[in-house]
Design an enzyme around this catalytic site. Structure first.
Site, PDB file in Angstrom:
ATOM      1  N   THR A 231       0.771  -1.283  -0.021  1.00  0.00           N
ATOM      2  CA  THR A 231       0.177  -0.073   0.107  1.00  0.00           C
ATOM      3  C   THR A 231       0.847   1.150   0.055  1.00  0.00           C
ATOM      4  O   THR A 231       0.484   2.193  -0.485  1.00  0.00           O
ATOM      5  CB  THR A 231      -0.810   0.142   1.264  1.00  0.00           C
ATOM      6  OG1 THR A 231      -0.266   0.016   2.377  1.00  0.00           O
ATOM      7  CG2 THR A 231      -2.059  -1.132   1.225  1.00  0.00           C
ATOM      8  N   VAL A 276      -3.064   5.092  -0.412  1.00  0.00           N
ATOM      9  CA  VAL A 276      -4.565   4.657  -0.567  1.00  0.00           C
ATOM     10  C   VAL A 276      -4.752   3.331   0.226  1.00  0.00           C
ATOM     11  O   VAL A 276      -5.153   2.476  -0.539  1.00  0.00           O
ATOM     12  CB  VAL A 276      -5.375   5.110  -1.864  1.00  0.00           C
ATOM     13  CG1 VAL A 276      -5.407   6.658  -2.106  1.00  0.00           C
ATOM     14  CG2 VAL A 276      -4.384   4.416  -2.769  1.00  0.00           C
ATOM     15  N   HIS A 277      -4.242   3.216   1.361  1.00  0.00           N
ATOM     16  CA  HIS A 277      -4.327   1.785   1.801  1.00  0.00           C
ATOM     17  C   HIS A 277      -5.282   0.957   1.667  1.00  0.00           C
ATOM     18  O   HIS A 277      -5.358  -0.092   1.089  1.00  0.00           O
ATOM     19  CB  HIS A 277      -3.716   1.793   3.206  1.00  0.00           C
ATOM     20  CG  HIS A 277      -2.621   2.685   3.677  1.00  0.00           C
ATOM     21  ND1 HIS A 277      -1.248   2.413   3.418  1.00  0.00           N
ATOM     22  CD2 HIS A 277      -2.482   3.988   4.274  1.00  0.00           C
ATOM     23  CE1 HIS A 277      -0.538   3.253   3.979  1.00  0.00           C
ATOM     24  NE2 HIS A 277      -1.277   4.248   4.425  1.00  0.00           N
ATOM     25  N   ASP A 278      -6.437   1.290   2.258  1.00  0.00           N
ATOM     26  CA  ASP A 278      -7.686   0.603   2.156  1.00  0.00           C
ATOM     27  C   ASP A 278      -8.151   0.204   0.745  1.00  0.00           C
ATOM     28  O   ASP A 278      -8.670  -0.602   0.769  1.00  0.00           O
ATOM     29  CB  ASP A 278      -8.766   1.152   2.942  1.00  0.00           C
ATOM     30  CG  ASP A 278      -8.200   1.357   4.602  1.00  0.00           C
ATOM     31  OD1 ASP A 278      -7.373   0.471   4.926  1.00  0.00           O
ATOM     32  OD2 ASP A 278      -8.794   2.327   5.119  1.00  0.00           O
TER      33      ASP A 278
END
Length: 363
Positions: A231, A276-278
């Site tokens: 991520t 934008v990890h999630d």
């Protein structure tokens, strides 16, 4: 002779009629095929703590025809559960998806104090981006109970997508372990095998409730871990934000405001954009080819002073076999350990960001 020609013409006519019938049937079957394609969308439950990147992940999910979002459950993490519920309701209202049940879940981790992340998400959890009051309403059902209900309603069809602390998922399997073999898979955002972001070792979602994470990782179901290893290489840039802003639409404008905040928080940290990890976890359910994975035995450190919440990945899936010998221990061989997680170790970030921006633009 004339009779033979007549029979030949009749046979030719029959072939022609049959051909027309096949064409007609193929035309009739086409809508059915399209319907079947829609039915084949993957049923998902998103467990979330919105959260800036959570908000982008939710919008990606509801704008992806590959996914059929059956529920949104809220866990305390980036923000309190109450604020997370409010944010989720606003985001779903923005997306026009009040048909999807939204339920508040756990208010705090199992054994430690809640640690919210206003620094990384802004006071309102959405990077200061404002949304009007929601037209959606939350269900009175407890989040973990909604997960249990949905899994039993759609056995072997539900993909759980936890993108916050794993408290709700752990509560669900504690209350009803029978759901474990009924879940299709778990694709989570959390962890890392190369270092943390809360401290040197631990990633925020796992660090927020290590005991819950340990339960989820050891439940025995298929898990894909989308961690910081990938991520932090998946960055939305100013150019991407400008593309979003060029489209005069409420969702794109909101996403652009959130992304600008993310980019700002990462300035000076060596990142060339906002992580934008999630959203990447959701993207991995849309198209698994975004990721390169390696099967590993992953354990959660729950005791370490400096490493509590670390996801310890055994890259070789092996440990030394040690036996007592007099006043010492002796290594006498190597034992294999069974992998329990598909760990993301690589990502096609350019292609994923292109998908994310396109879906947020409504394409």
């Amino acid at each position: 002779m004339r009779a033979r020609r007549t029979i030949a013409r009749i046979a030719q006519l029959s072939t022609w009629i049959a051909s027309l019938s096949l064409v007609a049937l193929s035309g009739i079957a086409s809508p059915a095929a399209k319907c079947q394609s829609r039915v084949a969308a993957k049923k998902v439950i998103i467990d979330t703590d919105p959260g800036t990147d959570d908000a982008l992940a939710i919008l990606l999910a509801v704008n992806s025809p590959e996914l059929d979002v059956r529920a949104i459950t809220i866990v305390a993490g980036n923000v309190t559960a109450d604020l997370g519920l409010e944010n989720a309701l606003k985001v779903m209202s923005l997306a026009g998806r009040c048909d999807i049940p939204i339920a508040r879940g756990a208010l705090h981790p199992f054994f430690q104090k809640l640690n919210t992340e206003e620094f990384w998400n802004g006071k309102n959890g959405l990077g200061g981006a404002e949304l009007p009051p929601s037209n959606c309403h939350a269900t009175s059902q407890f989040g973990p109970d909604l997960i249990i209900e949905m899994v039993h309603r759609y056995p072997h069809e539900i993909t759980l997508v936890p993108i916050g602390p794993l408290t709700n998922i752990a509560l669900a399997i504690s209350k009803d372990p029978s759901i474990i073999p009924l879940v299709k898979e778990v694709v989570l955002m959390g962890g890392s095998i190369t270092g943390g972001n809360v401290n040197a070792a631990s990633e925020f979602n796992i660090h927020s409730d290590p005991e819950a994470a340990s339960m989820v990782f050891n439940a025995g179901w298929p898990i894909t871990m989308v961690g910081l290893d990938v991520t932090e290489h998946t960055l939305i840039t100013k150019a991407d934000v400008e593309r979003l802003e060029s489209k005069a639409g409420p969702q794109a404008n909101f996403a652009a405001a959130v992304a600008r905040f993310q980019i700002g928080t990462y300035q000076g940290t060596g990142f060339g954009g906002g992580a934008v990890h999630d959203a990447l976890a959701v993207g991995a359910v849309v198209d698994r080819s975004f990721l390169k994975t390696q099967d590993m035995r992953v354990d959660i450190e729950t005791d370490g002073r400096f490493t509590r919440g670390e996801t310890v990945g055994n890259r070789g899936n092996a440990v030394d076999r040690v036996i007592p010998k007099g006043d010492r221990l002796e290594t006498v061989g190597v034992d294999s350990v069974q992998p329990n997680v598909h760990v993301a170790v690589g990502v096609d970030s350019t292609r994923f960001i292109e998908l994310l921006v396109a879906r947020l633009l409504g394409k």
